[in-house]
Design a protein around this motif. Structure first.
Motif, short mmCIF file in Angstrom:
data_model
loop_
_atom_site.label_atom_id
_atom_site.label_comp_id
_atom_site.label_asym_id
_atom_site.label_seq_id
_atom_site.Cartn_x
_atom_site.Cartn_y
_atom_site.Cartn_z
N ALA A 118 25.27 -58.13 4.23
CA ALA A 118 23.85 -57.88 4.50
C ALA A 118 23.60 -56.38 4.40
N HIS A 119 22.64 -56.02 3.57
CA HIS A 119 22.34 -54.61 3.37
C HIS A 119 21.25 -54.20 4.37
N GLY A 120 21.70 -54.12 5.62
CA GLY A 120 20.80 -53.74 6.70
C GLY A 120 20.85 -54.74 7.84
N LEU A 121 20.81 -54.23 9.07
CA LEU A 121 20.79 -55.07 10.27
C LEU A 121 20.00 -54.34 11.35
N GLU A 122 19.14 -55.07 12.05
CA GLU A 122 18.38 -54.48 13.14
C GLU A 122 18.27 -55.49 14.28
N VAL A 123 18.67 -55.02 15.49
CA VAL A 123 18.56 -55.83 16.70
C VAL A 123 17.54 -55.15 17.60
N ALA A 124 16.51 -55.88 18.00
CA ALA A 124 15.43 -55.30 18.79
C ALA A 124 15.90 -54.97 20.20
N ASP A 125 15.20 -54.03 20.81
CA ASP A 125 15.48 -53.64 22.19
C ASP A 125 14.69 -54.53 23.14
N ASP A 126 15.02 -54.46 24.42
CA ASP A 126 14.21 -55.09 25.46
C ASP A 126 12.83 -54.44 25.41
N PRO A 127 11.75 -55.23 25.29
CA PRO A 127 10.41 -54.64 25.17
C PRO A 127 10.04 -53.69 26.30
N SER A 128 10.60 -53.90 27.49
CA SER A 128 10.27 -53.02 28.61
C SER A 128 10.86 -51.62 28.44
N PHE A 129 11.77 -51.45 27.46
CA PHE A 129 12.38 -50.14 27.21
C PHE A 129 11.79 -49.46 25.98
N GLY A 178 19.20 -57.76 6.42
CA GLY A 178 18.76 -57.34 5.09
C GLY A 178 19.18 -58.31 4.02
N ASP A 179 18.84 -58.00 2.78
CA ASP A 179 19.20 -58.86 1.65
C ASP A 179 20.70 -59.11 1.62
N LEU A 180 21.05 -60.36 1.28
CA LEU A 180 22.46 -60.76 1.26
C LEU A 180 23.01 -60.76 -0.15
N SER A 181 24.27 -60.37 -0.26
CA SER A 181 25.01 -60.51 -1.51
C SER A 181 26.36 -61.13 -1.19
N LEU A 182 26.98 -61.71 -2.19
CA LEU A 182 28.25 -62.40 -1.98
C LEU A 182 29.39 -61.53 -2.47
N SER A 183 30.38 -61.28 -1.60
CA SER A 183 31.58 -60.54 -1.98
C SER A 183 32.73 -61.53 -2.05
N LEU A 184 33.10 -61.94 -3.29
CA LEU A 184 34.20 -62.89 -3.44
C LEU A 184 35.53 -62.27 -3.05
N HIS A 185 35.65 -60.97 -3.25
CA HIS A 185 36.91 -60.29 -2.94
C HIS A 185 37.24 -60.39 -1.44
N SER A 186 36.24 -60.13 -0.59
CA SER A 186 36.49 -60.17 0.86
C SER A 186 36.13 -61.50 1.49
N GLY A 187 35.55 -62.41 0.70
CA GLY A 187 35.17 -63.70 1.24
C GLY A 187 34.09 -63.58 2.28
#
Length: 542
Positions: free
Chosen positions: A65-76, A52-61
């Motif tokens: 990312a406001h969102g993450l998605e990892v696709a599945d194996d297409p056969s599943f 997702g869209d990125l923002s910079l957090s100086l406090h935590s260095g």
């Protein structure tokens, strides 16, 4: 220096910091790194990755990312394998701000939703993660010239915090199992070296599981065959609630387990211990009154999907029950492997076997209890898991059935009317060869010596409904109290007692009823019919 002057200096410093922060955020557009991050993660995982869209957090260095998605194996299926609302990427702020370069230090995925599926053929949807392939990311390709490139992935720390994992397909037609509080930490992550890893999760039953050790180097062509060395600990594991054991099996337990697992990529070796509490081995069983301990050592061949139990043992007093042998896959039904096992134990003390007898719902006549003496067995367990055959010899020595007088179950001929065992039936010896299948139990070569009753030989069956059908012969039965009804001479001839001990044909008996309510009928049958004249003569003999 006055307080007023210090206040002005402090306010100026704060203003300067704010200006720097605002300037960094204005002049460092972190979203330009998003396509490169997606591209690198896609190449590393072998799955399409969307950030997702990125923002910079100086406090935590870090980049957030406001969102993450990892696709599945297409056969599943087309659904995602993993999703998360927040994905933190630790970076070097100095190189990011002054050189506009992305130097990754860590990944942290907050509260992800993980969907794990096991197919009918036994494969998992996560098995291909990390496999070398040509899967790309369309966005990263389109932005290739504009986005900064990332070096080969090597970071100091990868962390999944407070994950929610749904596991489907552990058992055929079983409902998905939910594992909460999934936490995974991998330090010094690199595809080309051993990766220290820690894992913990809450089990569906309220128990917990933890693992610590090493994984890797990662085999990019077959990640499932990557080496590993893990120490695994589970507390209050309920195999039924966790989806590891089918409820139809009728077995249940709560287990504390400690397991050491190592793999060279070809063979997975395991050894460890299990302490089972509230063990039930049969639907109608009462839970074992005390814990049952098990120690095991085995090997699993990853490519062949087969394995060997080197030894699984349960201590019983000063002896032990041992299981060893092999299991192989069944091409027609992955849930029904082929077994070739041996179950053996010598001189097992009956009193120490009581927890297992209770857990197996083995019940004796009139609520009686088996005490004293020993059990020995050497059984072969073969065939498919859903329809095994168990064969081999079983022996009891000096065992007492307390609370059952065998004479109360005898009917028919009065020849055995003099049998008196009191409220305890004592088996001096019992030898039998058993053949157990779904069709019931066949017992051959029965040889028993029961105090006060005599020597029994013969064979019989026990149906799945617990119906007994045994034809036995009794020799050397006691003659006291029976002469008035049958005649000592006839009994002597049949029994083989007296001066011609062991030479008579014996008294034939039939055992019917059930194991809890047996019925013993003595019948002379054809023996009497063929010797009517002798019987008449012997019946009047003094």
């Amino acid at each position: 220096m006055t307080v007023k002057r210090w206040t002005k200096i402090l306010l100026a410093c704060v203003a300067l910091v704010l200006v720097v922060v605002v300037a960094i955020k204005l002049f460092v557009n972190v979203n330009t790194f998003r396509p490169a991050i997606e591209k690198q993660l896609t190449a590393t995982l072998g799955r399409s990755v969307k950030v997702g869209d990125l923002s910079l957090s100086l406090h935590s260095g870090s980049l957030v990312a406001h969102g993450l998605e990892v696709a599945d194996d297409p056969s599943f299926g087309a659904g995602p394998f993993l999703t998360a609302k927040e994905f933190r990427i630790g970076v070097s702020l100095r190189t990011l701000i002054f050189s506009h370069e992305l130097n990754l230090r860590s990944f942290q995925i907050e509260s992800p939703q993980i969907h794990i599926v096991r197919a009918a053929n036994g494969t998992w949807n996560f098995a291909g993660i990390g496999r070398r392939g040509t899967l790309g990311n369309a966005d990263s390709k389109n932005s290739k010239d504009a986005a900064p490139e990332l070096p080969d992935l090597s970071v100091g720390r990868i962390e999944i915090k407070d994950g929610h994992a749904v596991i489907a397909g552990l058992l055929p037609h079983g409902k998905p199992m939910v594992y909460e509080n999934v936490n995974i930490t991998a330090k010094d992550f690199s595809l080309t070296s051993r990766i220290p890893i820690e894992l913990s999760a809450s089990l569906p039953s309220g128990g917990t599981v933890k693992a610590i050790g090493y994984v890797g180097p990662i085999n990019r062509d077959d990640p499932g065959s990557s080496p590993l060395d893990l120490q695994i600990s589970a507390k209050r594991l309920d195999p039924v609630a966790a989806g590891l054991l089918d409820t139809s099996a009728g077995a249940s337990l709560l287990a504390d387990a400690d397991l050491h697992a190592t793999s060279d990529g070809q063979t997975l070796k395991t050894d460890g211990t299990v302490r089972a509490q509230n063990l039930k081995l049969h639907p109608g069983a009462t839970a074992a009154p005390k814990p049952i301990d098990l120690a095991f050592h085995g090997a699993y061949h990853l490519k062949e999907n087969s394995g060997r139990i080197e030894d699984a043992s349960t201590p019983i007093g000063n002896s032990a029950i041992h299981v060893n042998g092999t299991y192989k896959p069944n091409a027609l039904d992955p849930e029904d492997p082929s077994l070739n096992l041996k179950l053996a134990g010598q001189n097992l003390p009956i009193d120490e076997l009581q927890p297992l007898i209770t857990a197996a719902a083995i019940r004796f006549p009139n609520g009686s209890v088996l005490k004293g003496g020993t059990l020995s067995m050497s059984l072969a367990i073969t065939g498919h898991a859903k329809s095994v055959e168990i064969t081999g010899p079983v022996a009891l020595d000096n065992v007492h059935l307390v609370g059952f007088d065998v004479s109360t179950a005898i009917h028919g001929i009065a020849a055995l009317g003099g049998v008196k065992t009191g409220d305890t039936t004592n088996f001096q010896t019992l030898r039998v060869s058993v053949h157990i299948t779904d069709a019931g139990v066949v017992a051959d070569n029965v040889e028993a010596t029961i105090e006060g009753m005599g020597e029994l030989t013969g064979s019989g069956t026990v149906s799945p409904a617990d119906q007994l059908d045994f034809n036995l012969t009794v020799k050397n039965a006691p003659s006291k109290g029976i002469a008035a009804k049958v005649g000592v001479g006839l009994l002597t001839k049949l029994n083989g007692s007296g001066s011609n001990s062991g030479n008579g044909p014996g008294v034939p008996i039939h055992v019917g009823g059930t194991s809890q309510e047996p019925s013993i009928t003595a019948s002379l049958g054809g023996v009497v019919g063929k010797k009517t004249k002798s019987i008449a003569t012997l019946g009047t003999r003094k």
